[in-house]
Design a protein around this motif. Structure first.
Motif, PDB file in Angstrom:
ATOM      1  N   VAL A 159       0.587   2.973   7.406  1.00 13.63           N
ATOM      2  CA  VAL A 159       1.752   2.278   7.961  1.00 13.63           C
ATOM      3  C   VAL A 159       2.037   0.929   7.305  1.00 13.63           C
ATOM      4  O   VAL A 159       3.027   0.281   7.640  1.00 13.63           O
ATOM      5  CB  VAL A 159       1.578   2.066   9.492  1.00 13.63           C
ATOM      6  CG1 VAL A 159       1.634   3.395  10.235  1.00 13.63           C
ATOM      7  CG2 VAL A 159       0.258   1.354   9.800  1.00 13.63           C
ATOM      8  N   VAL A 160       1.181   0.499   6.378  1.00 12.30           N
ATOM      9  CA  VAL A 160       1.340  -0.794   5.708  1.00 12.30           C
ATOM     10  C   VAL A 160       1.423  -0.545   4.209  1.00 12.30           C
ATOM     11  O   VAL A 160       0.648   0.257   3.674  1.00 12.30           O
ATOM     12  CB  VAL A 160       0.161  -1.738   6.041  1.00 12.30           C
ATOM     13  CG1 VAL A 160       0.225  -3.016   5.226  1.00 12.30           C
ATOM     14  CG2 VAL A 160       0.160  -2.064   7.530  1.00 12.30           C
ATOM     15  N   PRO A 161       2.353  -1.190   3.486  1.00 14.70           N
ATOM     16  CA  PRO A 161       2.490  -0.940   2.043  1.00 14.70           C
ATOM     17  C   PRO A 161       1.191  -1.190   1.281  1.00 14.70           C
ATOM     18  O   PRO A 161       0.420  -2.097   1.604  1.00 14.70           O
ATOM     19  CB  PRO A 161       3.575  -1.940   1.620  1.00 14.70           C
ATOM     20  CG  PRO A 161       4.343  -2.238   2.861  1.00 14.70           C
ATOM     21  CD  PRO A 161       3.345  -2.162   3.983  1.00 14.70           C
ATOM     22  N   SER A 162       0.975  -0.382   0.240  1.00 17.57           N
ATOM     23  CA  SER A 162      -0.218  -0.546  -0.590  1.00 17.57           C
ATOM     24  C   SER A 162      -0.081  -1.705  -1.571  1.00 17.57           C
ATOM     25  O   SER A 162      -1.088  -2.230  -2.049  1.00 17.57           O
ATOM     26  CB  SER A 162      -0.501   0.743  -1.360  1.00 17.57           C
ATOM     27  OG  SER A 162      -0.797   1.786  -0.465  1.00 17.57           O
ATOM     28  N   LEU A 163       1.147  -2.078  -1.897  1.00 19.08           N
ATOM     29  CA  LEU A 163       1.413  -3.222  -2.768  1.00 19.08           C
ATOM     30  C   LEU A 163       2.147  -4.288  -1.979  1.00 19.08           C
ATOM     31  O   LEU A 163       2.879  -3.987  -1.022  1.00 19.08           O
ATOM     32  CB  LEU A 163       2.252  -2.788  -3.981  1.00 19.08           C
ATOM     33  CG  LEU A 163       1.630  -1.721  -4.889  1.00 19.08           C
ATOM     34  CD1 LEU A 163       2.612  -1.351  -5.988  1.00 19.08           C
ATOM     35  CD2 LEU A 163       0.309  -2.198  -5.481  1.00 19.08           C
ATOM     36  N   ASP A 164       1.966  -5.535  -2.373  1.00 21.22           N
ATOM     37  CA  ASP A 164       2.584  -6.657  -1.679  1.00 21.22           C
ATOM     38  C   ASP A 164       4.101  -6.475  -1.653  1.00 21.22           C
ATOM     39  O   ASP A 164       4.755  -6.433  -2.703  1.00 21.22           O
ATOM     40  CB  ASP A 164       2.227  -7.963  -2.403  1.00 21.22           C
ATOM     41  CG  ASP A 164       2.643  -9.189  -1.612  1.00 21.22           C
ATOM     42  OD1 ASP A 164       3.522  -9.072  -0.743  1.00 21.22           O
ATOM     43  OD2 ASP A 164       2.089 -10.270  -1.880  1.00 21.22           O
ATOM     44  N   PRO A 165       4.695  -6.342  -0.456  1.00 23.06           N
ATOM     45  CA  PRO A 165       6.137  -6.107  -0.374  1.00 23.06           C
ATOM     46  C   PRO A 165       6.976  -7.378  -0.492  1.00 23.06           C
ATOM     47  O   PRO A 165       8.199  -7.319  -0.431  1.00 23.06           O
ATOM     48  CB  PRO A 165       6.300  -5.489   1.019  1.00 23.06           C
ATOM     49  CG  PRO A 165       5.212  -6.130   1.821  1.00 23.06           C
ATOM     50  CD  PRO A 165       4.056  -6.333   0.867  1.00 23.06           C
TER      51      PRO A 165
END
Length: 335
Positions: free
Chosen positions: A266-272
């Motif tokens: 549920v959380v991006p793998s790369l800094d959004p």
């Protein structure tokens, strides 16, 4: 609910690995987190998902320009394969040293039989996927290796009562849809029948269960048949929420109602750039459960929140922030 990582992190040397273990054991400490064995593929071929899985099996391999290849002889493992085995043992030493007081639950990750068959070559070329007997032999060797791995981890971490083994199968959907390229690059390997796909998965997942651990399967690829994973023996599904299709949602509901585990990316793998607020993540998961007609108070304890996929490409700062968001959102879900 709890939070965990999919498996991989940034880093290029043993010092990075030691620091990552410290972060994972700290950020994912119980009761809000499920700590796990980190993977740092940036350290080289032996530290990739494929290299680490080959380090567990009693099959010899070497590293070629095209990637990992079985050699067909126990006496001809290449230096890279021996290094992969040594590095994996050293990683476990590091976790054992830092996790002496660890109690409760712990997770390890291993590439599944179909992802290995789609990435490792036979002694005489082309992927293991091209040979029915070779892929069966690989699944059997992986099942034995994983069982030994479970015993080793339990010996090293005696306070761990619940051990999760996550099979990573990012290539399974491509295997089933005949999308894996041949060695020449001009063709595609034939698709694998569903009974065989389930059988090989079942060999490894069954070995996990027989060793007293909890079998999960992770995939961040769209259109992976979740019913096949559960039918093969997976008691935990780890998926990217953004990739879920309507049929997947039905299978997730069935899994939760059966008392099984579902890990949602549920959380991006790369800094959004603009990080999602933990409260919004919590609200999104609650909305999903309500849409499925499930009571968070009943099934919430079986839901695990994770980044969408591995964090190998993330910055160190985002690693900490992503894990913190997952942990906070998971804690808020059960309040």
């Amino acid at each position: 609910m709890t939070a965990t990582g999919v498996g991989s992190y940034p880093g290029e040397d043993d010092r990075d690995y030691a620091e990552t273990v410290r972060i994972v054991l700290g950020e994912l400490a119980p009761p809000d987190g499920l700590p796990h064995l980190p993977e740092l593929p940036g350290r080289g071929a032996g530290a990739t998902m494929t290299g680490r899985a080959l380090a567990l099996v009693a099959l010899s391999a070497d590293l070629q320009p095209a990637g990992w290849r079985l050699t067909g002889s126990s006496a001809t493992s290449g230096v890279d394969h021996r290094r992969a085995r040594s590095q994996h043992a050293q990683d476990l030493d590091q976790v054992e040293d830092q996790g002496q007081d660890l109690v409760g639950a712990f997770k390890v990750q291993v590439a599944g039989p179909w992802t290995l068959a789609a990435t490792v070559e036979k002694p005489r070329g082309d992927k293991i996927l091209s040979d029915h007997g070779a892929r069966r032999e690989l699944a059997e060797a992986l099942a034995e290796g994983v069982a030994e791995h479970v015993a080793d981890v339990r010996r090293r971490l005696p306070g761990v009562e619940r051990l999760v083994v996550q099979l990573d199968e990012p290539a399974l959907a491509s295997v089933l849809r005949a999308e894996v390229p041949t060695a020449s690059g001009f063709g595609r390997h034939r698709s694998v029948d569903l009974p065989e796909a389930s059988g090989s998965l079942g060999l490894v997942l069954g070995a996990v269960s027989a060793a007293g651990a909890e079998p999960w399967v992770h995939t961040c690829a769209a259109r992976t048949p979740l019913d096949l994973l559960r039918g093969a023996g997976a008691r935990g599904l780890a998926v990217d929420e953004a990739q879920l299709l309507p049929g997947d949602l039905d299978e997730i509901a069935v899994a939760l109602e059966a008392g099984e585990w579902v890990a949602l990316g549920v959380v991006p793998s790369l800094d959004p750039g603009t990080p999602p607020e933990a409260a919004r993540v919590t609200g999104r998961v609650l909305g999903l459960l309500e849409m499925l007609g499930l009571d968070p108070g009943v099934v919430g304890g079986q839901v695990v929140l994770t980044p969408a996929c591995g964090l190998a490409g993330a910055s160190p700062a985002w690693v900490r922030q992503a894990l913190e968001i997952c942990r906070t959102a998971a804690r808020d879900l059960v309040r």
